[in-house]
Write a protein that holds these residues in place. Structure first.
Motif, PDB file in Angstrom:
ATOM      1  N   UNK A  67      -6.899  -4.603 -10.266  1.00 33.99           N
ATOM      2  CA  UNK A  67      -6.415  -3.319  -9.766  1.00 33.99           C
ATOM      3  C   UNK A  67      -7.570  -2.451  -9.266  1.00 33.99           C
ATOM      4  N   UNK A  68      -8.681  -2.433 -10.011  1.00 34.32           N
ATOM      5  CA  UNK A  68      -9.854  -1.669  -9.580  1.00 34.32           C
ATOM      6  C   UNK A  68     -10.435  -2.248  -8.286  1.00 34.32           C
ATOM      7  N   UNK A  69     -10.456  -3.572  -8.179  1.00 27.15           N
ATOM      8  CA  UNK A  69     -10.980  -4.216  -6.985  1.00 27.15           C
ATOM      9  C   UNK A  69     -10.123  -3.869  -5.769  1.00 27.15           C
ATOM     10  N   UNK A  70      -8.807  -3.899  -5.941  1.00 25.26           N
ATOM     11  CA  UNK A  70      -7.905  -3.566  -4.833  1.00 25.26           C
ATOM     12  C   UNK A  70      -8.151  -2.147  -4.347  1.00 25.26           C
ATOM     13  N   UNK A  71      -8.328  -1.221  -5.254  1.00 19.51           N
ATOM     14  CA  UNK A  71      -8.596   0.161  -4.856  1.00 19.51           C
ATOM     15  C   UNK A  71      -9.923   0.268  -4.117  1.00 19.51           C
ATOM     16  N   UNK A  72     -10.921  -0.453  -4.584  1.00 19.86           N
ATOM     17  CA  UNK A  72     -12.234  -0.421  -3.933  1.00 19.86           C
ATOM     18  C   UNK A  72     -12.127  -0.969  -2.510  1.00 19.86           C
ATOM     19  N   UNK A  73     -11.406  -2.058  -2.336  1.00 26.54           N
ATOM     20  CA  UNK A  73     -11.273  -2.658  -1.010  1.00 26.54           C
ATOM     21  C   UNK A  73     -10.412  -1.810  -0.091  1.00 26.54           C
ATOM     22  N   UNK A  74      -9.383  -1.186  -0.627  1.00 28.80           N
ATOM     23  CA  UNK A  74      -8.559  -0.293   0.207  1.00 28.80           C
ATOM     24  C   UNK A  74      -9.374   0.896   0.693  1.00 28.80           C
ATOM     25  N   UNK A  75     -10.248   1.409  -0.159  1.00 29.71           N
ATOM     26  CA  UNK A  75     -11.149   2.499   0.261  1.00 29.71           C
ATOM     27  C   UNK A  75     -12.087   2.013   1.353  1.00 29.71           C
ATOM     28  N   UNK A  76     -12.600   0.785   1.199  1.00 33.20           N
ATOM     29  CA  UNK A  76     -13.511   0.215   2.207  1.00 33.20           C
ATOM     30  C   UNK A  76     -12.805  -0.009   3.535  1.00 33.20           C
ATOM     31  N   UNK A  77     -11.491  -0.228   3.502  1.00 31.99           N
ATOM     32  CA  UNK A  77     -10.738  -0.467   4.715  1.00 31.99           C
ATOM     33  C   UNK A  77     -10.838   0.708   5.705  1.00 31.99           C
TER      34      UNK A  77
ATOM     35  N   UNK B   3      -7.366 -18.182   0.508  1.00 37.55           N
ATOM     36  CA  UNK B   3      -7.991 -17.591  -0.665  1.00 37.55           C
ATOM     37  C   UNK B   3      -9.440 -17.262  -0.316  1.00 37.55           C
ATOM     38  N   UNK B   4      -9.844 -16.035  -0.613  1.00 38.95           N
ATOM     39  CA  UNK B   4     -11.196 -15.574  -0.321  1.00 38.95           C
ATOM     40  C   UNK B   4     -11.833 -15.143  -1.642  1.00 38.95           C
TER      41      UNK B   4
ATOM     42  N   UNK C 100      -9.500 -12.119  -2.838  1.00 40.83           N
ATOM     43  CA  UNK C 100      -8.377 -11.642  -2.038  1.00 40.83           C
ATOM     44  C   UNK C 100      -7.627 -12.847  -1.485  1.00 40.83           C
ATOM     45  N   UNK C 101      -6.306 -12.801  -1.536  1.00 41.04           N
ATOM     46  CA  UNK C 101      -5.479 -13.835  -0.930  1.00 41.04           C
ATOM     47  C   UNK C 101      -4.722 -13.249   0.256  1.00 41.04           C
ATOM     48  N   UNK C 102      -4.526 -14.067   1.285  1.00 41.57           N
ATOM     49  CA  UNK C 102      -3.786 -13.648   2.471  1.00 41.57           C
ATOM     50  C   UNK C 102      -2.595 -14.590   2.649  1.00 41.57           C
ATOM     51  N   UNK C 103      -1.399 -14.030   2.592  1.00 49.76           N
ATOM     52  CA  UNK C 103      -0.169 -14.821   2.656  1.00 49.76           C
ATOM     53  C   UNK C 103       0.655 -14.429   3.882  1.00 49.76           C
ATOM     54  N   UNK C 104       1.301 -15.411   4.515  1.00 50.55           N
ATOM     55  CA  UNK C 104       2.290 -15.066   5.542  1.00 50.55           C
ATOM     56  C   UNK C 104       3.550 -14.518   4.875  1.00 50.55           C
ATOM     57  N   UNK C 105       4.169 -13.567   5.505  1.00 49.46           N
ATOM     58  CA  UNK C 105       5.402 -12.996   4.960  1.00 49.46           C
ATOM     59  C   UNK C 105       6.594 -13.927   5.159  1.00 49.46           C
ATOM     60  N   UNK C 106       6.494 -14.825   6.122  1.00 56.93           N
ATOM     61  CA  UNK C 106       7.518 -15.836   6.339  1.00 56.93           C
ATOM     62  C   UNK C 106       7.100 -17.120   5.642  1.00 56.93           C
TER      63      UNK C 106
ATOM     64  N   UNK D 118      -5.288  -8.465  -3.732  1.00 56.80           N
ATOM     65  CA  UNK D 118      -6.039  -9.006  -4.864  1.00 56.80           C
ATOM     66  C   UNK D 118      -5.009  -9.538  -5.850  1.00 56.80           C
ATOM     67  N   UNK D 119      -4.998 -10.831  -6.136  1.00 60.44           N
ATOM     68  CA  UNK D 119      -3.948 -11.356  -7.004  1.00 60.44           C
ATOM     69  C   UNK D 119      -4.099 -10.887  -8.447  1.00 60.44           C
TER      70      UNK D 119
END
Length: 313
Positions: A299-309, A268-269, A204-210, A194-195
């Motif tokens: 930060x709250x959204x990231x925690x919520x999504x990590x719990x959902x994971x 970007x989602x 949520x954004x998804x980035x390549x590490x390279x 979550x940016x």
């Protein structure tokens, strides 16, 4: 059909009045199911021309008016039917191998687009959910091959190029490497988070590490890992609240045939439900002033999504 340019902001408007005739959440026969007139049988992933395109191979010449600029709507509008199955709610319900097939089809299509000198941008996006106006619910996504670079991407290119000129580093790479506080999921090649600057309730954004500029530059292992990252990340949106979340997914990458040491691709989602399950609308501040408002924190959204994971296979 034409592309009009906003003289004050540089935005483009894809004027396509014929799209009013497209079917809207029809009951009964699905045009994307196997055996339909457009689809036939014996396929896993299917690429179709959009019957109601915003750009086309042979567009009419725009009329134009004094003071204003209009461009021919030259390009391609395509639909990616992601599975023969109609009973799937989202691509996060598909096996990773099936999502990988979708990605490989996108890459093949982009390689063909690169051969056309008039094509400047390959825009891939996915809209999910009746709540945000998806006209057909069979799992599918879309491709616009455009003669212009989307203004949002242009803005990112300018900002990242300025950073690169001043500091000699890629801002996207720095964000990817340092973003740990709001990580949702990561594997060997990709990181979803979550940016800090999220605009939508469950963004949520998804980035390549390279550092990678184009989808066509991904290695085989990165394609496989991207399929995994997409499936897991989208699954968190499905399970974070008491009901599946409508979302918009968009691929941002460099313009076709353009190498950019300062900019690289990312997804970007935009998850459109607020934390209380109500739909977020873009209203006065967002549409009128580009001032986005959040009823939560990233930060709250990231925690919520990590719990959902933990609920995702």
């Amino acid at each position: 059909m034409e592309i009009r340019k906003h003289p004050l902001t540089g935005e483009y408007i894809l004027v396509s009045p014929h799209r009013l005739g497209r079917p809207w959440q029809p009951e009964g026969t699905c045009p994307f199911c196997p055996g339909a007139p457009e689809t036939g049988f014996g396929w896993d992933v299917l690429l179709l021309p959009n019957k109601y395109p915003v750009v086309t191979r042979e567009p009419p010449t725009p009329g134009g008016e004094e003071l204003y600029e209009a461009l021919p709507a030259r390009g391609l509008s395509l639909v990616v039917v992601e599975t023969p199955r109609h009973d799937v709610d989202d691509i996060s319900d598909l096996p990773t191998e099936q999502i990988e097939k979708v990605l490989k089809l996108l890459i093949e299509t982009q390689k063909k687009a690169e051969e056309d000198p008039a094509a400047r941008y390959f825009l891939y996006f996915r809209n999910k959910g009746r709540e945000i106006g998806v006209s057909l619910t069979h799992p599918h996504s879309q491709i616009y091959i455009l003669p212009v670079v989307p203004p949002r991407v242009e803005a990112e290119l300018r900002a990242s190029e300025e950073w690169y000129r001043r500091r000699g580093t890629c801002l996207h790479c720095l964000i990817t490497a340092r973003e740990e506080k709001r990580v949702v999921y990561q594997n060997a090649s990709w990181k979803s988070f979550v940016p800090y600057y999220a605009r939508w309730p469950h963004e949520v954004h998804i980035y390549p590490k390279r550092h990678v500029t184009h989808l066509t530059h991904l290695r085989r292992d990165e394609i496989r890992d991207l399929a995994d990252a997409l499936r897991k990340t989208l699954c968190t949106l499905k399970t974070a609240l008491s009901k599946p979340m409508p979302y918009i997914l968009v691929l941002h990458q460099a313009p076709l045939r353009q190498e950019t040491p300062h900019y690289h691709l990312h997804f970007e989602i935009y998850g459109m439900y607020r934390p209380d399950g109500r739909l977020k609308y873009a209203a006065g501040a967002e549409l009128g002033a580009s001032l986005y408002t959040l009823d939560t924190t990233p930060e709250e959204v990231a925690e919520r999504l990590k719990t959902a994971l933990s609920q995702c296979p």
